[in-house]
Design a protein around this motif. Structure first.
Motif, short mmCIF file in Angstrom:
data_model
loop_
_atom_site.label_atom_id
_atom_site.label_comp_id
_atom_site.label_asym_id
_atom_site.label_seq_id
_atom_site.Cartn_x
_atom_site.Cartn_y
_atom_site.Cartn_z
N VAL A 98 0.84 -1.20 0.00
CA VAL A 98 0.00 0.00 0.00
C VAL A 98 0.87 1.25 0.00
O VAL A 98 1.83 1.35 0.77
CB VAL A 98 -0.94 0.01 1.23
CG1 VAL A 98 -1.70 1.33 1.32
CG2 VAL A 98 -1.91 -1.15 1.16
N ARG A 99 0.52 2.18 -0.87
CA ARG A 99 1.24 3.46 -0.95
C ARG A 99 0.43 4.54 -0.25
O ARG A 99 -0.72 4.78 -0.58
CB ARG A 99 1.46 3.85 -2.41
CG ARG A 99 2.24 5.13 -2.62
CD ARG A 99 2.45 5.38 -4.11
NE ARG A 99 3.26 6.56 -4.35
CZ ARG A 99 2.77 7.78 -4.51
NH1 ARG A 99 1.46 7.98 -4.45
NH2 ARG A 99 3.57 8.82 -4.73
N LEU A 100 1.03 5.19 0.75
CA LEU A 100 0.33 6.22 1.53
C LEU A 100 0.56 7.60 0.95
O LEU A 100 1.67 7.92 0.49
CB LEU A 100 0.82 6.19 2.98
CG LEU A 100 0.14 7.19 3.94
CD1 LEU A 100 -1.34 6.83 4.14
CD2 LEU A 100 0.88 7.23 5.27
N ASP A 101 -0.47 8.41 0.97
CA ASP A 101 -0.35 9.81 0.54
C ASP A 101 -1.38 10.63 1.31
O ASP A 101 -2.23 10.08 2.02
CB ASP A 101 -0.56 9.94 -0.97
CG ASP A 101 0.15 11.16 -1.55
OD1 ASP A 101 0.63 12.00 -0.76
OD2 ASP A 101 0.22 11.27 -2.78
N THR A 102 -1.32 11.94 1.17
CA THR A 102 -2.26 12.82 1.87
C THR A 102 -2.75 13.91 0.94
O THR A 102 -2.10 14.24 -0.06
CB THR A 102 -1.60 13.50 3.09
OG1 THR A 102 -0.49 14.29 2.65
CG2 THR A 102 -1.14 12.48 4.11
N ILE A 103 -3.91 14.48 1.27
CA ILE A 103 -4.39 15.71 0.66
C ILE A 103 -4.88 16.62 1.78
O ILE A 103 -5.28 16.13 2.84
CB ILE A 103 -5.53 15.46 -0.36
CG1 ILE A 103 -6.69 14.70 0.29
CG2 ILE A 103 -5.02 14.74 -1.59
CD1 ILE A 103 -7.92 14.58 -0.59
N GLY A 104 -4.85 17.91 1.54
CA GLY A 104 -5.32 18.86 2.54
C GLY A 104 -4.22 19.81 2.96
O GLY A 104 -3.10 19.78 2.44
N ASP A 105 -4.55 20.64 3.93
CA ASP A 105 -3.60 21.63 4.44
C ASP A 105 -2.74 20.96 5.51
O ASP A 105 -2.96 21.14 6.72
CB ASP A 105 -4.37 22.82 5.02
CG ASP A 105 -3.44 23.94 5.48
OD1 ASP A 105 -2.23 23.86 5.20
OD2 ASP A 105 -3.94 24.88 6.12
#
Length: 250
Positions: A98-105
């Protein structure tokens, strides 16, 4: 139930509003944070379920911009829980590709959270399976506003003319750029709204609401239930049913 799913017709991108942690805890006479702690298993279930089926993208609404208005002790506990959860789940993410990423401030988060996220993102960046995206310090309105500011700056610099702005440029300026729009959105907790989540990206998503299910009780079978409902719907994207059938027959 899993064997009834058509793996050739999976939603490419699933988004989840994980609602009901506080009410789940209150129903048991416990503090709200007890619900958040018991929601970790649900996150594991939906992540592993999507990875096993072959879903490409999973976005979880983990912390909205509006959540900052919650009681300070609850926010602090949520941030600490986030750090612990990422650290504890990292070996499983690596095992499951699984590849983790984020969106948001992300800059609005405490420094410790930012560092733990950055480390996990770096360690999983070469994984080629499910893309797990945590929406943190996120709201759909925030995303559209920050994208609009980027385009306005390009216009101000003379790099871009106002008439050149189109849907493709807007989509490329959002925090979700390089990711497909959402095919299926799930929401637990009984509410029928999208709560400022991925407003642009949900334009043609199928929505699935669980009437009597709080997030801590979510299990893989609930994911399968929603995917099967998705596969029984006709996605027309503004066209008629006859046009869709004609195109499918070609």
């Amino acid at each position: 139930m899993k064997e009834l799913i058509d793996t050739g017709n999976l939603p490419k991108h699933i988004a989840v509003i994980m609602d009901g942690n506080g009410r789940w805890a209150q129903n048991q006479g416990a503090a709200r944070i007890f619900g958040h702690r018991n929601a970790i298993q649900a996150v594991r279930e939906v992540t592993e379920g999507c990875a096993e089926l072959g879903v490409s993208f999973l976005t979880l609404y983990a912390f909205s911009t509006e959540n900052w208005a919650r009681p300070e002790f609850e926010v602090r506990a949520l941030m600490e829980l986030l750090v612990q959860s990422i650290r504890n789940e990292l070996p499983t993410m690596l095992k499951n590709n699984v590849r983790l990423d984020t969106i948001g401030d992300i800059n609005s988060l405490p420094g410790r959270c930012q560092r733990q996220l950055a480390e996990a993102i770096e360690e999983t960046k070469h994984n080629t399976g499910l893309n797990l995206i945590l929406a943190l310090g996120y709201s759909g309105k925030w995303d559209i506003v920050q994208a609009t500011k980027k385009l306005a700056e390009e216009v101000q610099k003379g790099v871009l003319a106002p008439g050149e702005i189109n849907e493709e440029l807007m989509a490329a300026s959002l925090s979700t750029k390089d990711r497909p729009e959402v095919d299926l959105m799930l929401r637990t907790g009984g509410d029928h709204r999208i709560s400022n989540f991925l407003l642009w990206q949900l334009a043609y998503a199928e929505l699935y609401f669980y009437e009597d299910l709080f997030w801590p009780d979510f299990r893989r079978e609930h994911l399968y239930e929603a995917i099967m409902a998705y596969q029984n719907r006709e996605r027309r994207f503004g066209k008629t049913g006859e046009q869709i059938k004609a195109n499918s027959a070609k």
